[in-house]
Design a protein around this motif. Structure first.
Motif, PDB file in Angstrom:
ATOM      1  N   VAL A 233      44.695  47.202  36.808  1.00  0.00           N
ATOM      2  CA  VAL A 233      45.234  46.096  37.602  1.00  0.00           C
ATOM      3  C   VAL A 233      45.959  46.702  38.800  1.00  0.00           C
ATOM      4  CG1 VAL A 233      46.729  44.076  37.654  1.00  0.00           C
ATOM      5  CG2 VAL A 233      45.494  44.663  35.552  1.00  0.00           C
ATOM      6  N   ALA A 234      45.534  46.344  39.980  1.00  0.00           N
ATOM      7  CA  ALA A 234      46.117  46.875  41.213  1.00  0.00           C
ATOM      8  C   ALA A 234      46.918  45.798  41.930  1.00  0.00           C
ATOM      9  CB  ALA A 234      45.028  47.408  42.140  1.00  0.00           C
ATOM     10  N   HIS A 235      47.956  46.244  42.622  1.00  0.00           N
ATOM     11  CA  HIS A 235      48.708  45.335  43.487  1.00  0.00           C
ATOM     12  C   HIS A 235      47.868  45.009  44.719  1.00  0.00           C
ATOM     13  CE1 HIS A 235      51.793  43.487  45.860  1.00  0.00           C
ATOM     14  NE2 HIS A 235      51.852  44.484  46.720  1.00  0.00           N
ATOM     15  N   CYS A 236      47.778  43.729  45.053  1.00  0.00           N
ATOM     16  CA  CYS A 236      47.046  43.282  46.241  1.00  0.00           C
ATOM     17  C   CYS A 236      48.076  42.920  47.309  1.00  0.00           C
ATOM     18  CB  CYS A 236      46.170  42.079  45.902  1.00  0.00           C
ATOM     19  SG  CYS A 236      45.293  41.404  47.320  1.00  0.00           S
ATOM     20  N   PRO A 237      48.304  43.795  48.289  1.00  0.00           N
ATOM     21  CA  PRO A 237      49.357  43.583  49.293  1.00  0.00           C
ATOM     22  C   PRO A 237      48.901  42.682  50.432  1.00  0.00           C
ATOM     23  CG  PRO A 237      48.346  45.705  49.629  1.00  0.00           C
ATOM     24  CD  PRO A 237      47.625  45.092  48.461  1.00  0.00           C
ATOM     25  N   ASN A 238      48.508  41.472  50.076  1.00  0.00           N
ATOM     26  CA  ASN A 238      47.978  40.535  51.066  1.00  0.00           C
ATOM     27  C   ASN A 238      48.240  39.132  50.557  1.00  0.00           C
ATOM     28  OD1 ASN A 238      46.197  38.879  52.659  1.00  0.00           O
ATOM     29  ND2 ASN A 238      45.077  40.718  53.216  1.00  0.00           N
ATOM     30  N   THR A 239      49.043  38.369  51.297  1.00  0.00           N
ATOM     31  CA  THR A 239      49.391  37.016  50.856  1.00  0.00           C
ATOM     32  C   THR A 239      48.420  35.964  51.375  1.00  0.00           C
ATOM     33  OG1 THR A 239      50.846  36.676  52.754  1.00  0.00           O
ATOM     34  CG2 THR A 239      51.839  37.605  50.758  1.00  0.00           C
ATOM     35  N   GLY A 240      47.454  36.373  52.204  1.00  0.00           N
ATOM     36  CA  GLY A 240      46.546  35.420  52.830  1.00  0.00           C
ATOM     37  C   GLY A 240      45.389  35.016  51.938  1.00  0.00           C
ATOM     38  N   SER A 241      44.492  34.255  52.505  1.00  0.00           N
ATOM     39  CA  SER A 241      43.329  33.785  51.749  1.00  0.00           C
ATOM     40  C   SER A 241      42.336  34.910  51.485  1.00  0.00           C
ATOM     41  CB  SER A 241      42.622  32.663  52.523  1.00  0.00           C
ATOM     42  OG  SER A 241      41.893  33.180  53.623  1.00  0.00           O
ATOM     43  N   MET A 242      42.356  35.955  52.313  1.00  0.00           N
ATOM     44  CA  MET A 242      41.412  37.072  52.226  1.00  0.00           C
ATOM     45  C   MET A 242      39.971  36.591  52.310  1.00  0.00           C
ATOM     46  SD  MET A 242      43.240  39.674  49.509  1.00  0.00           S
ATOM     47  CE  MET A 242      41.936  40.890  49.710  1.00  0.00           C
ATOM     48  N   ARG A 243      39.777  35.532  53.073  1.00  0.00           N
ATOM     49  CA  ARG A 243      38.439  34.987  53.281  1.00  0.00           C
ATOM     50  C   ARG A 243      37.515  36.082  53.812  1.00  0.00           C
ATOM     51  NH1 ARG A 243      36.359  29.625  55.046  1.00  0.00           N
ATOM     52  NH2 ARG A 243      34.676  29.924  56.557  1.00  0.00           N
ATOM     53  N   ALA A 244      36.391  36.279  53.152  1.00  0.00           N
ATOM     54  CA  ALA A 244      35.336  37.224  53.527  1.00  0.00           C
ATOM     55  C   ALA A 244      35.656  38.679  53.214  1.00  0.00           C
ATOM     56  CB  ALA A 244      34.938  37.086  55.003  1.00  0.00           C
ATOM     57  N   VAL A 245      36.861  38.987  52.728  1.00  0.00           N
ATOM     58  CA  VAL A 245      37.144  40.366  52.311  1.00  0.00           C
ATOM     59  C   VAL A 245      37.493  40.450  50.823  1.00  0.00           C
ATOM     60  CG1 VAL A 245      37.843  41.184  54.589  1.00  0.00           C
ATOM     61  CG2 VAL A 245      39.569  40.245  53.046  1.00  0.00           C
TER      62      VAL A 245
END
Length: 242
Positions: free
Chosen positions: A31-43
């Motif tokens: 389990v990794a930390h995902c440092p992105n609060t956005g939708s991450m659309r397309a990534v």
């Protein structure tokens, strides 16, 4: 900006905004930390290769941080995209200090995270006379089916507020700049995402007409022996405001 040693894996899923399940080469699941609060659309694309940074800090809940994803492209090959939004300011600061962003070269002093009118902007550059240039950085990773890059990837009231602050500074006679840090190596240009946040797009066009400068610079990921070692701004990209 130089990465710590990165470890490859396959993305299985991103969930609860800050978590990602990644399968490592030995078949284990971490389990990794995902440092992105956005939708991450397309990534946020399960099955793609991702790159993780490890930490030996015993106070951390998660030992791994998700840094990059490799995305297959319709025209063939793959592209890197940085999912770590916290890296954008470091990437831009390095480029500013190295004179890569020619439009902002020649400053005498750089300050980070400057409070202005109830908001916080990323940089304040001052020349020899103390005249300021205010810079707000936004990371771009959304590449749509038409091949272009877009910002934001979801409705962003906070981003729109930053535009209004920049416009107020420009109206006061200060230099105000919005700098898109394009952290997807296959994006050739940037435009406001009218299809996702029309209010932001309309505001961006208005403040640009009112004197806010809008720049975009693309990133390059430095790879050595098949492993990403660093990321840097390398080239100016066109911005299409419509």
């Amino acid at each position: 900006m130089t990465y710590p040693t990165l470890t490859p894996g396959l993305l299985r899923r991103r969930y609860k905004r800050f978590l990602a399940d990644v399968e490592l080469a030995d078949g284990s699941l971490v389990v990794a930390h995902c440092p992105n609060t956005g939708s991450m659309r397309a990534v946020n694309v399960p099955g793609c290769r991702v790159w993780l940074a490890a930490s030996d800090n015993p106070k951390r809940k998660l030992a791994w941080t998700w840094e990059l994803i490799e995305l297959p492209q319709p025209e063939g090959g793959s592209a890197f995209a940085s999912v770590h939004t916290g890296r954008a300011n470091g990437i831009v600061e390095a480029a500013l200090r190295e004179g890569v962003v020619s439009e902002l070269a020649g400053f005498a002093k750089l300050r980070r995270e400057v409070r202005v009118e109830g908001a916080r902007l990323d940089f304040r550059l001052s020349d020899d006379r103390g005249e300021p240039t205010y810079v707000e950085v936004k990371q771009v990773t959304l590449r749509e089916a038409d091949g272009g890059g877009y910002f934001p990837d979801a409705v962003s009231e906070r981003g729109r507020k930053h535009l209004e602050v920049l416009a107020d500074l420009a109206a006061e006679g200060h230099r105000a700049v919005l700098l898109f840090c394009v952290a997807h190596t296959a994006i050739p240009s940037v435009a406001p995402a009218m299809h996702l946040d029309p209010r932001y797009a309309e505001t961006l066009r208005r403040v640009a007409e009112a004197g806010v400068e809008v720049l975009a610079y693309g990133c390059e990921v430095v790879v050595e022996a098949g492993v990403p070692r660093g990321i840097r701004l390398v080239r100016r990209l066109p911005v299409h405001l419509g």
